[in-house]
Design a protein around this motif. Structure first.
Motif, mmCIF file in Angstrom:
data_model
loop_
_atom_site.group_PDB
_atom_site.id
_atom_site.type_symbol
_atom_site.label_atom_id
_atom_site.label_comp_id
_atom_site.label_asym_id
_atom_site.label_seq_id
_atom_site.Cartn_x
_atom_site.Cartn_y
_atom_site.Cartn_z
ATOM 1 N N TRP A 29 -18.985 15.863 -25.729
ATOM 2 C CA TRP A 29 -18.240 14.740 -25.156
ATOM 3 C C TRP A 29 -19.114 13.673 -24.433
ATOM 4 O O TRP A 29 -20.163 14.193 -23.845
ATOM 5 C CB TRP A 29 -17.172 15.168 -24.162
ATOM 6 N N THR A 30 -18.804 12.390 -24.552
ATOM 7 C CA THR A 30 -19.519 11.353 -23.712
ATOM 8 C C THR A 30 -18.629 10.424 -22.912
ATOM 9 O O THR A 30 -17.313 10.562 -23.468
ATOM 10 C CB THR A 30 -20.375 10.572 -24.813
ATOM 11 N N LEU A 31 -18.924 9.865 -22.316
ATOM 12 C CA LEU A 31 -17.984 8.891 -21.289
ATOM 13 C C LEU A 31 -18.832 7.440 -21.459
ATOM 14 O O LEU A 31 -19.878 7.330 -20.969
ATOM 15 C CB LEU A 31 -18.029 9.103 -19.856
ATOM 16 N N TYR A 39 -22.776 8.461 -20.689
ATOM 17 C CA TYR A 39 -23.328 9.843 -20.094
ATOM 18 C C TYR A 39 -22.575 10.648 -20.873
ATOM 19 O O TYR A 39 -21.681 10.651 -21.592
ATOM 20 C CB TYR A 39 -22.472 9.933 -18.611
ATOM 21 N N GLN A 40 -23.583 11.870 -21.283
ATOM 22 C CA GLN A 40 -23.156 13.042 -21.860
ATOM 23 C C GLN A 40 -22.366 14.026 -20.898
ATOM 24 O O GLN A 40 -22.893 14.322 -19.868
ATOM 25 C CB GLN A 40 -24.375 13.940 -22.476
ATOM 26 N N GLY A 58 -17.832 13.985 -10.647
ATOM 27 C CA GLY A 58 -19.063 15.030 -10.888
ATOM 28 C C GLY A 58 -20.201 14.409 -10.344
ATOM 29 O O GLY A 58 -20.137 13.680 -9.370
ATOM 30 N N LYS A 59 -21.405 14.908 -10.902
ATOM 31 C CA LYS A 59 -22.809 14.553 -10.424
ATOM 32 C C LYS A 59 -23.500 14.251 -11.783
ATOM 33 O O LYS A 59 -23.666 14.924 -12.656
ATOM 34 C CB LYS A 59 -23.327 15.485 -9.671
ATOM 35 N N VAL A 60 -24.413 12.904 -11.558
ATOM 36 C CA VAL A 60 -25.381 12.904 -12.605
ATOM 37 C C VAL A 60 -26.574 13.774 -12.364
ATOM 38 O O VAL A 60 -27.027 13.866 -11.218
ATOM 39 C CB VAL A 60 -25.984 11.354 -12.405
ATOM 40 N N ASP A 61 -26.951 14.278 -13.483
ATOM 41 C CA ASP A 61 -28.155 15.286 -13.310
ATOM 42 C C ASP A 61 -29.387 14.641 -14.331
ATOM 43 O O ASP A 61 -29.403 14.698 -15.618
ATOM 44 C CB ASP A 61 -27.860 16.590 -13.599
ATOM 45 N N LYS A 62 -29.969 13.379 -13.907
ATOM 46 C CA LYS A 62 -30.867 12.603 -14.980
ATOM 47 C C LYS A 62 -32.272 13.612 -15.150
ATOM 48 O O LYS A 62 -32.871 13.167 -16.078
ATOM 49 C CB LYS A 62 -31.454 11.690 -14.145
ATOM 50 N N PRO A 72 -27.797 10.475 -19.897
ATOM 51 C CA PRO A 72 -27.800 11.229 -18.652
ATOM 52 C C PRO A 72 -26.635 12.271 -18.615
ATOM 53 O O PRO A 72 -25.402 11.773 -19.139
ATOM 54 C CB PRO A 72 -27.852 10.621 -17.586
ATOM 55 N N HIS A 73 -26.942 13.508 -18.450
ATOM 56 C CA HIS A 73 -25.914 14.459 -18.324
ATOM 57 C C HIS A 73 -25.104 14.140 -17.029
ATOM 58 O O HIS A 73 -25.604 13.993 -15.939
ATOM 59 C CB HIS A 73 -26.560 15.854 -17.930
#
Length: 83
Positions: A29-31, A39-40, A58-62, A72-73
């Motif tokens: 899934w992506t946004l 974002y993935q 949520g939180k970005v985890d680059k 980025p996840h």
């Protein structure tokens, strides 16, 4: 509001955009945000539907990397449909 100086951006945030299903590398899934970023999505993605306009917490985890390589996840904690 404090400045974010964390390397991997693991700070809680909200993103708004459209959820998309990608068939790349087994599917994920992506946004696509309203601002044009992609974002993935990882984590709590059971409420994802292709084409859903949503607000995602949520939180970005680059620092995270995966097979999809679509952006980025974003570690999802919740998804809420919006109009």
């Amino acid at each position: 509001m404090a400045a974010v100086a964390i390397r991997g951006y693991r700070v809680p945030m909200k993103l708004k955009g459209t959820i998309r299903k990608s068939d790349l590398e087994g599917g994920h899934w992506t946004l696509e945000t309203d601002g044009g970023d992609t974002y993935q999505l990882v984590g709590k993605t059971s409420d994802c539907k292709d084409g859903l306009k949503a607000e995602v917490d949520g939180k970005v985890d680059k620092d995270q990397m995966g097979f999809g390589m679509t952006g980025p996840h974003f570690q999802v904690s919740s998804i809420k449909a919006v109009k």
